[in-house]
Design a protein around this motif. Sequence first.
Motif, mmCIF file in Angstrom:
data_model
loop_
_atom_site.group_PDB
_atom_site.id
_atom_site.type_symbol
_atom_site.label_atom_id
_atom_site.label_comp_id
_atom_site.label_asym_id
_atom_site.label_seq_id
_atom_site.Cartn_x
_atom_site.Cartn_y
_atom_site.Cartn_z
ATOM 1 N N LEU A 179 0.867 -1.030 -0.055
ATOM 2 C CA LEU A 179 -0.084 -0.044 -0.005
ATOM 3 C C LEU A 179 0.924 1.210 -0.078
ATOM 4 C CD1 LEU A 179 -3.165 1.044 1.809
ATOM 5 C CD2 LEU A 179 -0.966 2.204 2.691
ATOM 6 N N THR A 180 0.550 2.099 -0.599
ATOM 7 C CA THR A 180 1.067 3.581 -0.776
ATOM 8 C C THR A 180 0.019 4.632 -0.892
ATOM 9 O OG1 THR A 180 3.238 4.922 -0.819
ATOM 10 C CG2 THR A 180 2.349 4.039 -2.916
ATOM 11 N N LEU A 217 -0.353 9.122 -2.184
ATOM 12 C CA LEU A 217 0.399 10.033 -2.309
ATOM 13 C C LEU A 217 -0.446 11.236 -1.958
ATOM 14 C CD1 LEU A 217 2.178 9.307 -5.841
ATOM 15 C CD2 LEU A 217 3.411 10.305 -3.836
ATOM 16 N N GLN A 218 0.055 12.517 -1.560
ATOM 17 C CA GLN A 218 -0.883 13.519 -1.409
ATOM 18 C C GLN A 218 -1.057 14.293 -2.731
ATOM 19 O OE1 GLN A 218 -0.497 16.423 1.890
ATOM 20 N NE2 GLN A 218 1.443 15.154 2.551
ATOM 21 N N PHE A 243 -3.555 5.032 -3.007
ATOM 22 C CA PHE A 243 -4.456 5.988 -2.885
ATOM 23 C C PHE A 243 -4.037 7.342 -2.890
ATOM 24 C CE2 PHE A 243 -3.900 7.466 1.479
ATOM 25 C CZ PHE A 243 -2.964 6.518 1.671
ATOM 26 N N HIS A 289 -5.236 13.907 3.925
ATOM 27 C CA HIS A 289 -3.819 14.629 4.409
ATOM 28 C C HIS A 289 -3.742 15.962 3.800
ATOM 29 C CE1 HIS A 289 -2.666 10.444 5.820
ATOM 30 N NE2 HIS A 289 -2.505 11.340 6.946
ATOM 31 N N TYR A 295 -1.624 13.947 11.857
ATOM 32 C CA TYR A 295 -1.046 13.522 10.458
ATOM 33 C C TYR A 295 -0.708 12.170 10.515
ATOM 34 C CZ TYR A 295 1.138 13.654 5.754
ATOM 35 O OH TYR A 295 1.573 13.328 4.556
ATOM 36 N N MET A 334 -2.043 8.438 8.796
ATOM 37 C CA MET A 334 -1.402 7.721 8.093
ATOM 38 C C MET A 334 -1.171 6.187 8.369
ATOM 39 S SD MET A 334 2.229 8.666 6.369
ATOM 40 C CE MET A 334 3.210 7.373 5.822
ATOM 41 N N ASP A 368 -4.339 4.600 7.544
ATOM 42 C CA ASP A 368 -4.503 3.946 5.957
ATOM 43 C C ASP A 368 -3.844 2.949 6.036
ATOM 44 O OD1 ASP A 368 -5.182 6.655 5.074
ATOM 45 O OD2 ASP A 368 -3.203 7.822 5.040
ATOM 46 N N VAL A 412 5.140 -1.329 2.565
ATOM 47 C CA VAL A 412 4.786 0.142 2.075
ATOM 48 C C VAL A 412 5.705 0.934 1.327
ATOM 49 C CG1 VAL A 412 3.854 2.316 3.178
ATOM 50 C CG2 VAL A 412 3.401 0.159 4.209
ATOM 51 N N VAL A 414 7.839 3.969 -0.015
ATOM 52 C CA VAL A 414 7.890 5.264 0.406
ATOM 53 C C VAL A 414 9.329 5.849 0.158
ATOM 54 C CG1 VAL A 414 5.978 5.728 1.997
ATOM 55 C CG2 VAL A 414 8.139 5.074 2.784
ATOM 56 N N GLN A 438 9.585 9.573 4.726
ATOM 57 C CA GLN A 438 8.406 9.068 5.243
ATOM 58 C C GLN A 438 8.636 7.901 6.284
ATOM 59 O OE1 GLN A 438 5.343 10.054 4.935
ATOM 60 N NE2 GLN A 438 6.384 11.541 3.754
ATOM 61 N N HIS A 475 7.346 8.334 9.728
ATOM 62 C CA HIS A 475 6.068 8.158 9.823
ATOM 63 C C HIS A 475 5.791 6.382 9.674
ATOM 64 C CE1 HIS A 475 5.032 12.315 8.110
ATOM 65 N NE2 HIS A 475 5.054 12.152 9.274
HETATM 66 N N1 TRP Z 1 2.499 11.007 4.076
HETATM 67 C C1 TRP Z 1 2.635 10.482 2.603
HETATM 68 C C2 TRP Z 1 3.487 11.441 1.793
HETATM 69 O O1 TRP Z 1 3.354 12.751 2.167
HETATM 70 C C3 TRP Z 1 1.392 10.310 2.109
HETATM 71 C C4 TRP Z 1 0.610 9.073 2.645
HETATM 72 C C5 TRP Z 1 -0.465 9.234 3.528
HETATM 73 C C6 TRP Z 1 1.201 7.705 2.606
HETATM 74 N N2 TRP Z 1 -0.798 8.083 3.763
HETATM 75 C C7 TRP Z 1 -0.070 7.243 3.534
HETATM 76 C C8 TRP Z 1 2.099 7.306 2.275
HETATM 77 C C9 TRP Z 1 0.156 5.741 4.014
HETATM 78 C C10 TRP Z 1 2.120 5.540 2.294
HETATM 79 C C11 TRP Z 1 1.285 5.009 3.134
HETATM 80 O O2 TRP Z 1 4.077 11.309 0.776
#
Ligand code: TRP
Length: 325
Positions: A8-9, A11-12, A41, A46, A128, A132, A135, A144, A146, A150, A153
């Motif tokens: 899963l990933t 993108l804003q 997604f 976000h 935030y 996440m 998500d 995941v 990224v 990230q 996070h």
């Molecule tokens: N925070 C991520 C970014 O700015 C976007 C994001 C939101 C995300 N939810 C996520 C990435 C879950 C991976 C998994 O790029």
Amino acid sequence: MLCAMRILTGLQPSGKLHVGNYFGAIEPAVRLQEMGEAFYFIADYHAMTSSQDPAALRDNVRELAVDFLGCGLDPERAVFFRQSAVPEVNELAWILSTVCPMGLLAKCHSYKDKVAQGIAANHGLFAYPVLMAADILLYDSNQVPVGRDQKQHLEVTRDIAVKLNETFGDGTVVLPEPIIREDTAVIVGLDGRKMSKSYGNTLPIFGEEKPLKNLIMKITTDSTAVDEPKPVANSTILALYKLYASEADYAAMVADHERGGIGYGVFKKRLADAYWDYYAPMRERRSEVLADPGYVDRVLSAGAARAREEAAKTLDRVRHAVGLR
Ligand code: TRP
Ligand code: ADP
């Protein structure tokens, strides 16, 4: 509980996709969709934490959907949806927030950086990482992809998941792993710093040929004379060229730097051509997507329906574990 790969990933939708987003997030996502069940997604909830512009949000969501599909996201393989089309994520975020220590959020670099940039420190921005985490955990994701920025996070997500499992029982949620490709973890921008919208040093991947190639001609270089050998270490041109050139072409450009006799303008031109050619099939796919006006909506609504099915299963399990059912 699943054991297959669930990737899963998110993108804003926050502006034009750039080379950093592409190699940090999009390219790995597209490659990985072949390898397991993928959920990708558009993180529209976000995006609201740092910009409150309804028209821009709508446009950016649409543009990101078109661009992601153009880059090769295959809706037959990957479930593609808007984050806000699955409101279940908010309930999970609330549940997670009740086990998430304040201190865990207070130390997040991304929050501190955004506040330092002058973005108002609203609660959404602070929370935030909890959204996440929701998500990721809502879809029992275990992989995941990224960019390196990230990573923290993902650590927060894992800490929250461990805390939830310790409090309410093992297996309440699945512990995810980040996938961070080391060679593309930090793509440099036109000025040699990390490529980022917040530094205004980005190279978009889609747009008109001339202005984009002109951006490459603006890459910051040192003042080594044409005849002199040019430094290879920390060269922005070489770092970007490596992403697009064959090994032989890259080695040739390194040798040309070391030998001297060729000016930076020539190297930039070679980079601009390699970059432009690389995205040619994606530009073509993107035009096909745009040519069918209903396509994006159909893909996103089928994706949302599929994502909600999965979300409902996880949420039901979590509600039972915590005593809400
Ligand atoms: N925070 C991520 C970014 O700015 C976007 C994001 C939101 C995300 N939810 C996520 C990435 C879950 C991976 C998994 O790029
Ligand atoms: P920006 O810094 O331009 O605002 P985002 O924070 O929206 O970019 O990042 C979206 C995705 O792209 C994230 O997965 C992030 O890790 C990745 N990414 C962004 N910039 C880079 C970069 N310079 N190098 C590698 N990955 C990046």
